[in-house]
Design a protein around this motif. Structure first.
Motif, mmCIF file in Angstrom:
data_model
loop_
_atom_site.group_PDB
_atom_site.id
_atom_site.type_symbol
_atom_site.label_atom_id
_atom_site.label_comp_id
_atom_site.label_asym_id
_atom_site.label_seq_id
_atom_site.Cartn_x
_atom_site.Cartn_y
_atom_site.Cartn_z
ATOM 1 N N THR A 35 0.806 -1.218 0.000
ATOM 2 C CA THR A 35 0.000 0.000 0.000
ATOM 3 C C THR A 35 0.840 1.268 0.000
ATOM 4 O OG1 THR A 35 -0.114 -0.026 2.424
ATOM 5 C CG2 THR A 35 -1.849 -1.196 1.220
ATOM 6 N N SER A 49 4.832 -0.063 -3.418
ATOM 7 C CA SER A 49 3.750 -0.593 -4.252
ATOM 8 C C SER A 49 4.123 -1.925 -4.902
ATOM 9 C CB SER A 49 3.367 0.427 -5.327
ATOM 10 O OG SER A 49 2.200 0.015 -6.007
ATOM 11 N N ARG A 105 3.638 -5.671 -5.987
ATOM 12 C CA ARG A 105 2.429 -6.432 -6.301
ATOM 13 C C ARG A 105 2.719 -7.920 -6.540
ATOM 14 N NH1 ARG A 105 -1.775 -3.174 -8.110
ATOM 15 N NH2 ARG A 105 -3.036 -5.081 -8.139
ATOM 16 N N THR A 142 6.412 -4.507 -9.506
ATOM 17 C CA THR A 142 5.458 -3.517 -8.998
ATOM 18 C C THR A 142 4.110 -3.614 -9.690
ATOM 19 O OG1 THR A 142 6.375 -1.915 -10.561
ATOM 20 C CG2 THR A 142 7.254 -1.900 -8.315
#
Length: 742
Positions: free
Chosen positions: A107, A111, A113, A136
């Motif tokens: 978050t 960032s 992912r 990311t």
């Protein structure tokens, strides 16, 4: 956010970690190539070797932007979760994973992912950290093959960490300089500044075959063989040179020790000096490491060689490449792969397959020069490093010579073996400056050579890497295609040759790509079959084809048969028979209206569960067809064993059936074979009336191809072939002779 679970052996894990001497301000440069290769291999912006401490984590090596800004608390670390896994931990999208969706690394500004990490274990099995690749953006294209490659890189990282551990332990295990030799169980000897033995314990005397009294007053030089005495004298001079230091312990050295009877052995000697009551004292600990050295040599041999062929293994070849590239030497890598070996192994058995590999190894050993490095690097793949190779053409000449050597027939257990092979070639540093990347490039070239036909060699081109990236992108797009219903089924008609009546339709997959338009299977099927979606798409094809069959039977074709191709993955996920019967039941279809098409090689690559599934389907009345018959490696025993109902003659034979020669004879032989086994036949790729007529004369039952019609969407298929306003089917089959084109 879920914190990483506590490990039951955490205290032991931390003790193991302490042996590596690692910290945030003491990274390991030897791991830098590993993370760089990982980032390039998987096209990831971030890769790291992350060490997991008690409450924080830190990088032993890393590559990627702004890594210094990451939150390094253990509670938020992905790697702290990864070390609790036995295998590779893959997080396709951290924002959708309940463990990480509210994690600050996800978050916050970082960032993150996507994550994939594999534990790095100490010599005693404790996970001290993880090798990871991070992105990311979310990714769902990290395949099982990618996981295997990440594990391989992790093994390389673990090896380099073990070297670090042993180095640290060697530094820490120097003898206590204040210890007196008289009470030590290890062999210890004391001497003066000129190297005269003053005292020794029984262990030291016994090591050299003397009594203690026999050695007192003798020179220390009597401990070692003549050629190593200068090295011993240099060690003693070094002790004296450091006289300003209150205590000195030199690094241990291995010399050739000498026993009383003249026998030499490997002697590990560690000299040290200390002050006692204002006097300088000189001592040395001794150790016979002959057995350890022999054991270490045997371990190195086992760890660096292939147990089946006796050649070097993949790791050893990689080390050789690393050394050459580090020394700025050019080197060519030739990767040789046997064509069709898996089929041979399945047909003749593993014992014969192993003997074949040993024979290939023997031939390669006699074909390469002593300076070349020869290794078995995979199941049926061999690597040859050619040091200082002048050009790709030279390497290709070597590859072609190896192809000829391998092709000579030989006998194994009464079987005559004829092998074909292909080769991929990559040059270092021209094609890569890193050993792992060079191996990967040679293997990409091999894959291209195999795709071009047997007995080919191919030199790596950068476009192959681009194609691999494109293949990976196709895999990503395929997930979207499945989610957005972009896949389509088209149907190609199958006609009886005896009377021209429509007998069935084969369901063929297409992709309505939003940017590239309608794609044929050749554009995306390899990526689909190699990825995790094959079983899902296969089940969708089956259900969609059955639904279409139900609709057409209700409208105009009560006896129409639908043929559906199966993927290999469908045999490996769940129960194929249950899936097929469920699809038929949902559509209220009789089993006889469905024919499942499998390739010969699909059968060869499967196990007894595959046969059981096909037998179950046969008992229900479902037809089973061998597709592209004559192009694979099927044997007569497979025709007897598997519950087949049809053979489909490959289009390559149909195209030349009018020519006098081998292909026409192959078609005739297949038809005779089918009749003898009571199997129906369908010829693929019929384009002319003459081909149709010849096949009908030879006794072929059915045909499909552009003469009758290309694959069409369901509505167009019905318009042309099913509804009353279409021309009579028998006439249509005759009239299409000159009008259809590929």
């Amino acid at each position: 956010m879920k914190c990483p679970p506590a490990l039951p052996e955490e205290s032991e894990r931390l003790r193991a970690l302490s042996e590596y001497g690692l910290s945030a301000d003491r990274p390991m440069p030897s791991l830098d190539p590993v993370v760089r290769v990982a980032a390039r291999a998987f096209n990831m912006p971030i890769s790291a070797v992350n060490i997991v401490g008690s409450d924080h984590v830190f990088f032993a090596a890393s590559t990627g932007a702004e890594l210094g800004t990451l939150d390094m608390r253990r509670d938020v670390s992905f790697c702290a979760h990864a070390i609790t896994e036995r295998g590779v931990m893959v997080v396709p999208d951290a924002a959708l994973d309940e463990r990480f969706q509210d994690n600050p690394l996800v978050t916050g500004a970082a960032s993150l992912r996507f994550y994939a990490g594999v534990p790095l274990r100490s010599s005693c099995g404790h996970a001290i950290g993880a090798l990871c690749v991070v992105d990311t953006k979310p990714r769902d294209d990290f395949t099982t093959e990618d996981q295997d490659r990440l594990r391989e890189l992790a093994r390389l990282a673990s090896d380099r960490l073990e070297v670090q551990r042993l180095t640290i332990l060697a530094q820490q295990n120097q003898p206590h300089i204040a210890s007196m030799p008289s009470h030590l169980p290890a062999p210890v000897i004391c001497f003066d500044e000129v190297g005269t033995v003053l005292a020794l314990n029984e262990a030291a005397a016994e090591l050299h075959g003397y009594l203690p009294a026999d050695m007192i007053g003798s020179p220390v030089a009597m401990l070692v063989a003549g050629p190593d005495q200068p090295a011993l004298q240099a060690m003693l001079r070094e002790l004296l040179r450091r006289e300003k230091s209150p205590a000195v312990a030199l690094e241990r050295r291995e010399l050739r020790g000498l026993r009383k009877g003249g026998e030499e052995f490997t002697l590990e000697l560690t000299p040290f000096r200390w002050q006692e009551q204002g006097q300088q004292r000189y001592s040395a600990t001794l150790r016979d490491t002959t057995e350890r050295q022999e054991h270490a040599r045997e371990l190195r041999r086992l760890n660096s060689s292939d147990h089946l062929t006796g050649l070097a293994n993949r790791a050893s070849l990689q080390v050789s490449l690393e050394q050459m590239l580090a020394a700025a030497r050019s080197a060519a890598l030739v990767v040789v792969g046997l064509d069709g070996f898996k089929a041979l192994n399945s047909a003749l058995g593993r014992a014969i397959g192993d003997e074949v590999l040993r024979e290939v190894a023997r031939r390669l050993r006699h074909a390469v020069s002593p300076a070349d490095v020869l290794a078995r690097i995979g199941g049926d793949e061999f690597g040859i490093v050619l040091p200082d190779a002048p050009s790709p053409e030279h390497a290709r000449g070597v590859a072609d010579t190896l192809t000829v050597r391998i092709a000579d027939p030989f006998m194994v257990a009464g079987h005559e073996i004829r092998l074909a092979s292909s080769s991929g070639i990559a040059m270092g540093p021209l094609h890569a400056e890193d050993a792992l990347e060079l191996i990967g490039n040679a293997e990409l070239a091999l894959a291209h050579a195999k795709g071009s036909g047997k007995r080919r060699s191919f030199v790596f081109l950068p476009t192959l890497r681009m194609e691999a990236v494109s293949h990976r992108q196709f895999a990503v797009d395929l997930h979207r295609a499945v989610e957005n219903n972009e896949l389509r089924l088209h149907f190609q008609p199958q006609f009886r040759l005896s009377d021209g009546a429509l007998a069935g339709a084969e369901a063929l997959i297409r992709w309505q790509h939003p940017q590239r338009g309608l794609l044929s299977p050749a554009a995306f099927l390899p990526a689909l079959e190699a990825g995790p979606l094959a079983a899902i798409v296969g089940e969708w094809m089956l259900d969609t084809a059955c639904a279409q069959a139900r609709a057409w039977r209700d409208l105009a074709a009560p006896d129409l048969r639908i043929a559906v191709n199966l993927f290999q993955a469908q045999f490996q996920v769940g129960s194929l028979a249950e899936t097929v019967i469920a699809a038929l039941t949902r559509r209220s279809l009789p089993a006889a209206c469905l024919e499942l098409e499998i390739t010969e090689n699909t059968v060869l690559n499967q196990d007894e569960a595959t046969l059981d599934s096909l037998l179950e389907l046969q008992r229900h009345g479902v037809g089973i067809a061998f597709d592209d018959f004559g192009t694979g490696h099927a044997s007569l025993s497979l025709l007897k064993r598997y519950p087949l109902s049809r053979l489909k003659i490959d289009r390559s034979f149909v195209q030349t059936v009018m020519n006098a020669g081998p292909d026409a004879n192959v078609v005739r032989a297949i038809l005779d074979l089918a009749r003898s086994f009571g199997l129906a036949t369908t010829a693929e790729g019929i384009e002319t009336v003459a081909q149709r007529d010849r096949l009908r004369e030879e006794g072929c039952d059915e045909g499909q191809g552009y003469l009758f019609g290309r694959a069409l969407p369901p509505a167009e298929f019905a318009e042309v072939f099913l509804f009353d306003r279409a021309p009579p089917l028998a006439a249509l089959a005759r009239d299409r002779a000159g009008s259809a084109s590929p």
